[in-house]
Design a protein around this motif. Structure first.
Motif, PDB file in Angstrom:
ATOM      1  N   GLU A  42       0.832  -1.209   0.000  1.00 12.83           N
ATOM      2  CA  GLU A  42       0.000   0.000   0.000  1.00 12.83           C
ATOM      3  C   GLU A  42       0.861   1.252   0.000  1.00 12.83           C
ATOM      4  O   GLU A  42       0.615   2.195  -0.749  1.00 12.83           O
ATOM      5  CB  GLU A  42      -0.936  -0.032   1.210  1.00 12.83           C
ATOM      6  CG  GLU A  42      -2.042   1.005   1.187  1.00 12.83           C
ATOM      7  CD  GLU A  42      -1.632   2.334   1.806  1.00 12.83           C
ATOM      8  OE1 GLU A  42      -2.197   3.365   1.414  1.00 12.83           O
ATOM      9  OE2 GLU A  42      -0.721   2.330   2.660  1.00 12.83           O
ATOM     10  N   GLN A  43       1.908   1.254   0.823  1.00 17.51           N
ATOM     11  CA  GLN A  43       2.774   2.428   0.913  1.00 17.51           C
ATOM     12  C   GLN A  43       3.598   2.622  -0.344  1.00 17.51           C
ATOM     13  O   GLN A  43       3.765   3.742  -0.837  1.00 17.51           O
ATOM     14  CB  GLN A  43       3.703   2.295   2.127  1.00 17.51           C
ATOM     15  CG  GLN A  43       2.994   2.373   3.472  1.00 17.51           C
ATOM     16  CD  GLN A  43       3.942   2.232   4.645  1.00 17.51           C
ATOM     17  OE1 GLN A  43       5.148   2.086   4.473  1.00 17.51           O
ATOM     18  NE2 GLN A  43       3.406   2.261   5.848  1.00 17.51           N
ATOM     19  N   ARG A  47       0.319   4.366  -3.076  1.00 16.44           N
ATOM     20  CA  ARG A  47       0.615   5.785  -2.889  1.00 16.44           C
ATOM     21  C   ARG A  47       1.503   6.359  -3.992  1.00 16.44           C
ATOM     22  O   ARG A  47       1.734   7.566  -4.028  1.00 16.44           O
ATOM     23  CB  ARG A  47       1.271   5.996  -1.527  1.00 16.44           C
ATOM     24  CG  ARG A  47       0.361   5.638  -0.357  1.00 16.44           C
ATOM     25  CD  ARG A  47       0.960   6.008   0.969  1.00 16.44           C
ATOM     26  NE  ARG A  47       0.121   5.571   2.081  1.00 16.44           N
ATOM     27  CZ  ARG A  47       0.392   5.810   3.360  1.00 16.44           C
ATOM     28  NH1 ARG A  47       1.486   6.474   3.700  1.00 16.44           N
ATOM     29  NH2 ARG A  47      -0.413   5.373   4.315  1.00 16.44           N
ATOM     30  N   SER A  48       2.013   5.500  -4.858  1.00 17.05           N
ATOM     31  CA  SER A  48       2.829   5.973  -5.982  1.00 17.05           C
ATOM     32  C   SER A  48       2.051   6.032  -7.285  1.00 17.05           C
ATOM     33  O   SER A  48       2.612   6.378  -8.328  1.00 17.05           O
ATOM     34  CB  SER A  48       4.045   5.053  -6.167  1.00 17.05           C
ATOM     35  OG  SER A  48       4.852   5.030  -5.015  1.00 17.05           O
TER      36      SER A  48
END
Length: 253
Positions: A42-43, A47-48
């Protein structure tokens, strides 16, 4: 002085190899840290999406416009789909996604692990009999190996879409002609080549980011230096490896 520098490079290369072996062993050995893997995906990936999408769609638009306007006498306008799709899928998509997204996630990895290192949280993990590579490096490696190819595929699609927008609304090209040109030009080898490159890029970005984080010294200043080194070295490795991977994939049947 030169001999010492060569010895230092050789030592760091060996340490990277050891970290790679430990990370892959931790990744395949149970128990599997599925919750950490999902959180990192997820990170790193979700988020990208924004930065990867903006980069590739405008790259496709610029590529289409520049190609058509630079070589009008050759009738390149009618082959915009070929130029955009081939360039994006084999080269620009994987490389630009790795450079832009890699700069973001690589620096984040180094900053996170480096901060833990200088505040002695890494030592605390070891004191609790927890392997820092298993808890910190392996989840990031898994997430990047999964999400960077996914972002590359999405970026390729958006870049081709950007080329379609320019071809249709700026160059007055029929959408069907552009799409047919793309489908006729792209083959399975082109797609596999770009995706395979993104796996190598994901490995380089993660292992460099985690290595610099684990070897951070000197407090906040050290974290800043390590983060800068990660962005620069990861970008250089991506570009150098792209050259050799391109030669390799063109040699393969």
């Amino acid at each position: 002085m030169k001999a010492r520098k060569i010895a230092d490079i050789a030592a760091r290369t060996g340490e990277l190899g050891i970290l790679t072996r430990r990370a892959f062993l931790a990744m395949i050995a149970p128990p599997y840290e599925i919750d950490l893997w999902v959180r990192q995906m997820e990170q790193i990936g979700v988020r990208s999406l924004g930065v990867a999408g903006i980069t590739t769609i405008f790259t496709g638009m610029v590529l289409a416009l520049q190609t058509a306007l630079s070589l009008p006498a050759l009738g390149v306008k009618y082959y915009i789909g070929s130029v955009v799709s081939k360039s994006l899928v084999r080269e620009l998509g994987p490389v630009l996604t790795a450079l832009i997204v890699g700069g973001r996630i690589g620096s984040g990895m180094t900053a996170e692990i480096g901060t833990m290192k200088v505040t002695e949280q890494i030592d605390a993990l070891r004191a609790m009999a927890a392997d820092p590579v298993k808890k910190l490096v392996a989840p990031k490696l898994v997430a990047t190996l999964v999400m960077l190819p996914a972002l590359t595929i999405l970026g390729d699609a958006l870049g081709i879409l950007g080329g379609l927008i320019v071809a249709t609304f700026t160059l007055d090209l029929a959408p069907g002609l552009y799409v047919n040109d793309v489908l006729d030009t792209l083959n399975f080898g082109d797609i596999c080549s770009g995706i395979a490159k993104s796996f190598f890029f994901a490995y380089f970005i993660t292992i460099i980011g985690c290595y610099n984080g684990l070897n951070t010294t000197g407090g906040a200043d050290g974290v800043g230096r390590a983060t800068t080194n990660t962005v620069v070295l990861a970008a250089i490795l991506v570009l150098i490896s792209d050259f050799f991977l391109t030669k390799l994939f063109y040699l393969l049947p």
